[in-house]
Enzyme design. Sequence first.
Site, short mmCIF file in Angstrom:
data_model
loop_
_atom_site.label_atom_id
_atom_site.label_comp_id
_atom_site.label_asym_id
_atom_site.label_seq_id
_atom_site.Cartn_x
_atom_site.Cartn_y
_atom_site.Cartn_z
CB SER A 80 -0.98 0.00 1.17
OG SER A 80 -0.31 0.12 2.40
CG ASN A 81 3.68 2.66 2.95
OD1 ASN A 81 3.41 3.82 3.20
ND2 ASN A 81 3.60 1.69 3.86
NE ARG A 115 15.09 -11.77 3.70
CZ ARG A 115 15.18 -12.87 4.45
NH1 ARG A 115 14.14 -13.34 5.07
NH2 ARG A 115 16.33 -13.49 4.55
CB ILE A 116 17.97 -7.95 8.32
CG1 ILE A 116 16.92 -7.79 9.42
CG2 ILE A 116 19.30 -7.32 8.73
CD1 ILE A 116 17.25 -8.51 10.70
CG LEU A 117 18.27 -4.57 3.18
CD1 LEU A 117 17.85 -3.15 2.87
CD2 LEU A 117 18.22 -5.46 1.95
CG ASN A 147 12.77 1.23 5.98
OD1 ASN A 147 11.95 0.59 5.31
ND2 ASN A 147 12.95 1.00 7.28
CG HIS A 160 10.38 1.40 11.77
ND1 HIS A 160 10.51 0.03 11.63
CD2 HIS A 160 10.15 1.62 13.09
CE1 HIS A 160 10.38 -0.54 12.81
NE2 HIS A 160 10.16 0.39 13.71
CB THR A 179 22.67 4.04 8.56
OG1 THR A 179 21.88 3.71 9.70
CG2 THR A 179 22.49 5.50 8.21
#
Length: 194
Positions: free
Chosen positions: A14-15, A96-98, A112, A114, A146
Site C-alpha cells: 500500500s505504501n 528483510r534485514i539488509l 525506508n 518504519h 544506514t
Amino acid sequence: MQKNIVILISGAGSNMEAIVRAARRGRWAERFGAKVCAVISNRPDAAGLAGARGEGIATEVVDHKAYEGRDAFDAALIAAIDRHTPALVVLAGFMRILTPAFVAHYEGRLVNIHPSLLPAFPGLKTHERAIEAGCRFAGATVHRVTADLDHGPILEQAVVPVLAGDTGGTLAARVLTQEHIIYPRAVERLLAGA
Ligand code: GRF
C-alpha cells in the site's frame, strides 16, 4: 537525466501504491524526470505485485528462499535493482534485514519507512510494544537507511494518538494512513533536492 525509482516490497504494497499515485498526480515525470520503473519483491506471493502490474510497472521477484544466506541474496537483489540504474531505492514494507554491503552500495539513495516514532521501537511488533509501554502517541518515520537497523537520518515523521482499547491492528491501521501521506512527501522532497 532520468531519475529512476525502484521500490522493494514484501506484502500488500500500500505504501508503494501511495508513491505511484503521488508520482502520477504530482507529475513527477514532468517536474523531476522521475519514474517508478520497477517493483521488486522477495516474496512471490506479495499482493502488491499485482497492484504494480496493474499500474503498468515492471515487477520482479528475487525470492530470498532461493539463496544460501544473506550475502548471496543481497548480491542477487543488487543485480536486479541495478538493471534499472536507480536514483532512489525505496523500501516499502520490505521485510528483510539488509547486509552492510547492500546498504553501502546504495549510500545516499536508500530510504525506508518504519511504523514507529524512531528512535523508539525499531524492529518488529512496534504497535503492540507502543501500547504495552503505555505510549499516548505513536506514528511512523521515513528515514535514510544506514547499516544500523531502523536508524539513520529522519526525513519525515507523522504522529497519531494511541486510543483506549487500541489493539496492534487498530493502531497499525491508523498509522498506515499517515504512512501513505508522509512517504510520498519524503520521496518528492528528495527528488526536488529539498
Ligand atoms: C507498513 O506499516 C510499513 O511501515 C511496515 O510494513 C507495512 C507495510 O505495508 N514496515 P504495505 O506493504 O506498504 O501495505
